[in-house]
Design a protein around this motif. Structure first.
Motif, mmCIF file in Angstrom:
data_model
loop_
_atom_site.group_PDB
_atom_site.id
_atom_site.type_symbol
_atom_site.label_atom_id
_atom_site.label_comp_id
_atom_site.label_asym_id
_atom_site.label_seq_id
_atom_site.Cartn_x
_atom_site.Cartn_y
_atom_site.Cartn_z
ATOM 1 N N UNK A 181 23.111 36.675 33.287
ATOM 2 C CA UNK A 181 21.847 37.014 34.120
ATOM 3 C C UNK A 181 22.363 36.941 35.667
ATOM 4 N N UNK A 182 21.503 37.783 36.410
ATOM 5 C CA UNK A 182 21.910 38.176 37.767
ATOM 6 C C UNK A 182 20.508 37.896 38.737
ATOM 7 N N UNK A 183 20.655 37.070 39.792
ATOM 8 C CA UNK A 183 19.367 36.793 40.490
ATOM 9 C C UNK A 183 20.009 37.267 41.994
ATOM 10 N N UNK A 184 19.101 38.226 42.411
ATOM 11 C CA UNK A 184 19.181 38.687 43.933
ATOM 12 C C UNK A 184 18.009 38.596 44.697
ATOM 13 N N UNK A 185 18.153 37.461 45.649
ATOM 14 C CA UNK A 185 16.911 37.198 46.539
ATOM 15 C C UNK A 185 17.225 37.262 47.907
ATOM 16 N N UNK A 186 16.175 37.560 48.775
ATOM 17 C CA UNK A 186 16.700 37.795 50.238
ATOM 18 C C UNK A 186 15.600 37.711 51.043
ATOM 19 N N UNK A 187 15.832 37.383 52.433
ATOM 20 C CA UNK A 187 14.977 37.352 53.313
ATOM 21 C C UNK A 187 15.338 38.265 54.554
ATOM 22 N N UNK A 188 14.558 39.217 55.009
ATOM 23 C CA UNK A 188 14.719 39.964 56.213
ATOM 24 C C UNK A 188 13.818 39.307 57.356
ATOM 25 N N UNK A 189 14.471 38.643 58.238
ATOM 26 C CA UNK A 189 13.842 37.975 59.343
ATOM 27 C C UNK A 189 14.300 38.645 60.554
ATOM 28 N N UNK A 190 13.785 39.877 61.000
ATOM 29 C CA UNK A 190 14.265 40.746 61.868
ATOM 30 C C UNK A 190 13.571 40.898 63.388
ATOM 31 N N UNK A 191 14.257 41.060 64.285
ATOM 32 C CA UNK A 191 13.530 41.252 65.655
ATOM 33 C C UNK A 191 14.235 42.441 66.383
ATOM 34 N N UNK A 192 13.549 42.538 67.688
ATOM 35 C CA UNK A 192 14.287 43.743 68.364
ATOM 36 C C UNK A 192 14.338 45.256 67.753
ATOM 37 N N UNK A 193 15.533 45.577 67.699
ATOM 38 C CA UNK A 193 15.719 46.879 67.138
ATOM 39 C C UNK A 193 16.541 46.835 66.084
ATOM 40 N N UNK A 194 16.859 45.623 65.372
ATOM 41 C CA UNK A 194 17.820 45.315 64.262
ATOM 42 C C UNK A 194 17.534 46.186 63.135
ATOM 43 N N UNK A 195 18.379 46.747 62.479
ATOM 44 C CA UNK A 195 18.026 47.439 61.152
ATOM 45 C C UNK A 195 18.988 46.695 60.009
ATOM 46 N N UNK A 196 18.470 46.417 59.054
ATOM 47 C CA UNK A 196 19.205 45.637 57.981
ATOM 48 C C UNK A 196 18.714 46.338 56.629
ATOM 49 N N UNK A 197 19.765 46.111 55.652
ATOM 50 C CA UNK A 197 19.348 46.597 54.318
ATOM 51 C C UNK A 197 20.043 45.990 53.249
ATOM 52 N N UNK A 198 19.183 45.861 52.163
ATOM 53 C CA UNK A 198 19.753 45.401 50.832
ATOM 54 C C UNK A 198 19.685 46.456 49.856
ATOM 55 N N UNK A 199 21.039 46.739 49.389
ATOM 56 C CA UNK A 199 20.978 47.602 48.362
ATOM 57 C C UNK A 199 21.600 46.820 47.020
ATOM 58 N N UNK B 15 24.428 45.833 56.339
ATOM 59 C CA UNK B 15 24.027 46.303 54.974
ATOM 60 C C UNK B 15 24.527 45.402 54.031
ATOM 61 N N UNK B 16 23.822 45.020 53.104
ATOM 62 C CA UNK B 16 24.429 44.206 52.009
ATOM 63 C C UNK B 16 24.241 44.916 50.501
ATOM 64 N N UNK B 17 25.369 45.420 50.110
ATOM 65 C CA UNK B 17 25.509 45.831 48.817
ATOM 66 C C UNK B 17 25.988 44.750 47.688
ATOM 67 N N UNK B 18 24.894 44.883 46.713
ATOM 68 C CA UNK B 18 25.337 43.744 45.465
ATOM 69 C C UNK B 18 25.271 44.700 44.350
ATOM 70 N N UNK B 19 26.615 44.694 43.458
ATOM 71 C CA UNK B 19 26.506 45.187 42.364
ATOM 72 C C UNK B 19 26.870 44.501 41.301
ATOM 73 N N UNK B 20 25.966 44.244 40.292
ATOM 74 C CA UNK B 20 26.469 43.351 39.206
ATOM 75 C C UNK B 20 26.201 44.339 37.658
ATOM 76 N N UNK B 21 27.267 44.106 37.277
ATOM 77 C CA UNK B 21 27.797 44.658 35.664
ATOM 78 C C UNK B 21 27.428 43.440 34.755
ATOM 79 N N UNK B 22 26.413 43.515 33.986
ATOM 80 C CA UNK B 22 26.023 42.686 32.954
ATOM 81 C C UNK B 22 26.633 42.736 31.824
ATOM 82 N N UNK B 23 27.809 42.400 31.449
ATOM 83 C CA UNK B 23 28.831 42.984 30.210
ATOM 84 C C UNK B 23 28.675 42.021 29.139
ATOM 85 N N UNK B 24 28.089 40.979 29.164
ATOM 86 C CA UNK B 24 27.995 39.913 28.121
ATOM 87 C C UNK B 24 26.534 39.486 27.867
ATOM 88 N N UNK B 25 26.420 39.315 26.579
ATOM 89 C CA UNK B 25 24.876 38.868 26.180
ATOM 90 C C UNK B 25 24.677 37.792 26.988
#
Lengths: 415, 244
Positions: free
Chosen positions: A264-282, A251-261
């Motif tokens: 910018x925040x970019x969060x991109x990702x790929x889940x490439x999963x097999x078998x019984x793997x369980x993945x998360x992005x929060x 599980x990947x958690x990304x917390x971005x506080x944009x405090x200044x004018x």
């Protein structure tokens, strides 16, 4: 488990010569963790997974203490050959090596004293656990106007029969004004059945740029949790890319506080999963001032009984007018038993904003497969070509060419 | 080259083709004309191996049972279908796709695969002949292409793969008159002693530019009449209802 925790924590405090302040910090966090325990489904963030259950099923009883007396296998860790890089090597949660050999020495400072500001934080119970058990404090400061010549690769490794089933590591980073840092996280799991807990704290001063690429590609039986806490001042940019694939649970958690004018925040990702793997992005993107921007794109390719969860949150405070927030997730389910859960969360208190979200999931298009096969490709090749095509636009979001090519190689995407 | 004997096809128990017979010899151009729903596209789908049909009867391609071959094996043996509705494949570069396709076929035939330079030379030459905008070759396959461009892309693929039997499924639909001429020129350039064509169309229009050796009228899954090119003209005058 509580008994084990207490014993291990006592040993930890004895072994390391922590300052009184550090000791207090650890004790506070430890108490908080005891109070809260591991997160479970009662928490909105953990709606799709019960970490207790996941640990119990995949690891069994956890242990937390490691005296680090056993010889580690640091020399055996296979380093990336494709690109020159600075490195930090973490073995069983302990930072064993920090090497900025490609950089000007006076532009990077490494501190081991924790500042006041991070002491009071209370993020979640896993960060409490991390703070209680992680080793010596480490903060890396990139000086004003300095762009690192080469990326920093952080190797997360475990010894074959590591003493503790749970390992915790934390690194703080500060990018001073106009500084630029690229980090690649690579996982080298030599052990099985461990729970790795990784916490990064980033302070991005004005106009600084952080790029963090997390690559979890090699297959392993470990359970992982990673938390990035990013605080961004004006005109700063954070780019996070997650290739989530090899671990049993991640599980990947990304917390971005944009405090200044104009930050910018970019969060991109790929889940490439097999078998019984369980993945998360929060993700939590907090737009807290005017004129900030966020962009999120997550693509999933799910085989067998794998499960992916994407919870993308965009929070816009009442002051944050002219916010531009975007998130999209697409999934291809390659088996009837695979599962994709998307839960977009938009919480908006300003009225002059542009925010959108979307999500889709489906199977591979049989007509497209037929089209490609009628041109001489076999089923496997046709499927591969379609999946590569599906993933291409998220890979193209990677702004660093070198790293983009590395990730393309890892995924077998060729042009 | 192609022998179809008593081919019947059903989809969800609905009969589409019945006792269909056709023989195409090397070098021949056959046109199949028929109204909507007469089974034209089903025929081309079955010949190129699309799943989802219950078939009986026999189809031989160069004396080999076609039904024993997978879709891609049919392509390797030299069957090509120009799709009525070419698919858009996001994220797949047209050039990459063309090269992958050509080399997959060459590999299956035990021929030497083309390297990037040889391939680019070939594709540029063919694109020029077909007045196909070279810039589009660098784009994602058919994504954002106009209807005419998609059809031209099919003919480009055909001319690069140089198949023995090309099936053109309503390639003329959606083409303006200039594009129609260019496409016809592309087909005519491929007409050789050993290359055969099966052209499926509603209208006689395409056949003005590609002169067929035989014309067949398909109605309700059966060929009801066969003849020479003059049959197409007769159809155009009388309509499908009054032919017999």
């Amino acid at each position: 488990m509580e008994e084990q925790l207490k014993i291990d924590f006592e040993k930890k405090l004895k072994d390391f010569s922590y300052s009184d302040q550090e000791k207090k910090f650890k004790e506070t966090n430890f108490k908080e963790f005891l109070k809260q325990g591991f997160p479970n489904r009662k928490l909105e963030n953990w709606k799709f997974s019960d970490l207790n259950q996941i640990i119990k099923n995949n690891i069994g009883e956890l242990t937390f203490y490691n005296d680090y007396k056993k010889e580690n296998q640091i020399d055996k860790i296979e380093l990336i050959r494709e690109l020159e890089h600075n490195r930090i090597i973490i073995v069983d949660g302990k930072i064993e090596k920090i090497d900025f050999k490609f950089e000007e020495k006076d532009k990077i400072e490494v501190l081991d004293e924790q500042g006041e500001e991070t002491i009071k934080e209370n993020i979640n119970s896993l960060i409490n656990l991390n703070n209680a058990f992680s080793n010596k404090f480490c903060k890396i400061i990139i000086k004003k106007n300095y762009s690192l010549k080469k990326p920093l690769v952080i190797y997360h490794s475990t010894n074959k029969n590591t003493q503790s089933k749970n390992t915790n590591s934390r690194i703080d980073f500060k990018l001073e004004e106009n500084a630029c840092l690229r980090i690649i996280d690579i996982f080298k799991d030599n052990s099985e059945k461990n729970f790795l807990n990784i916490y990064y704290n980033f302070e991005l001063d004005k106009s600084s740029i952080l790029k963090n690429y997390k690559i979890d590609k090699s297959i392993n039986n470990n359970v992982k949790y990673s938390y990035n806490n990013v605080k961004q001042q004006a005109n700063s940019i954070s780019e996070t890319f997650i290739l989530s694939s090899g671990s049993k649970f991640f599980k990947n958690e990304i917390n971005c506080d944009l405090l200044g004018q104009h930050s910018s925040a970019f969060v991109n990702g790929i889940f490439d999963l097999d078998d019984e793997n369980h993945h998360e992005i929060k993700s939590n993107i907090n737009h807290l001032v005017e004129n900030t921007k966020s962009y999120q794109l997550v693509k999933s390719v799910l085989e067998k009984k794998s499960k992916a969860v994407y919870q993308g949150k965009i929070f816009v405070s009442s002051e944050a007018q002219k916010t531009d927030g975007y998130q999209l997730s697409n999934a291809i389910l390659l088996s009837e038993n695979s599962e994709f859960n998307a839960k977009p969360e938009l919480e908006i208190y300003a009225d002059d904003v542009k925010c959108s979200h979307g999500s889709s999931s489906g199977s591979l298009d049989e007509n497209s497969i037929f089209y490609l096969m009628s041109r001489g490709l076999n089923y496997k090749e046709a499927k591969k070509l379609l999946i590569n095509g599906f993933l291409l636009d998220v890979i193209e979001k990677i702004t660093d060419e070198e790293i983009k090519n590395l990730i393309k190689d890892l995924l077998g995407v060729k042009e | 080259m192609l022998k179809i004997n008593n081919l019947s096809a059903k989809i969800d128990n609905k009969s589409i083709l019945q006792d269909f017979k056709l023989e195409i010899n090397p070098g021949e151009v056959h046109a199949i004309m028929g109204p909507n729903g007469s089974g034209k596209s089903t025929l081309s789908n079955i010949l190129s191996g699309k799943k989802g049909y219950d078939v009986t009867g026999e189809v031989l391609f160069e004396n080999k049972d076609l039904f024993s071959l997978e879709t891609e094996e049919r392509a390797h043996k030299g069957i090509f279908l120009a799709f009525q509705y070419p698919l858009e494949i996001p994220g797949v570069n047209t050039n990459v796709f063309l090269k992958t396709s050509l080399n997959a076929i060459k590999k299956a035939r035990g021929e030497k695969e083309l390297d990037a330079i040889q391939f680019l030379k070939l594709v540029k030459e063919k694109a020029k002949e077909l007045k196909f905008d070279e810039e589009k070759l660098g784009r994602q396959l058919n994504v954002g292409f106009s209807g005419g461009e998609k059809k031209k892309n099919e003919i480009l693929q055909m001319s690069i793969l140089n198949p023995k039997l090309s099936i053109l499924d309503e390639t003329d639909s959606g083409l303006d008159i200039d594009a129609l001429k260019t496409v016809a020129e592309g087909v005519n350039a491929l007409r050789k002693k050993n290359n055969s064509f099966l052209i499926i169309t509603h209208y006689q229009r395409l056949l003005e530019y590609i002169k067929p050796d035989f014309v067949h009228v398909l109605m309700n899954g059966k060929i009801i009449k066969s003849g020479g090119p003059e049959l197409a003209l007769e159809l155009e005058k009388k309509g499908y209802e009054n032919i017999n």
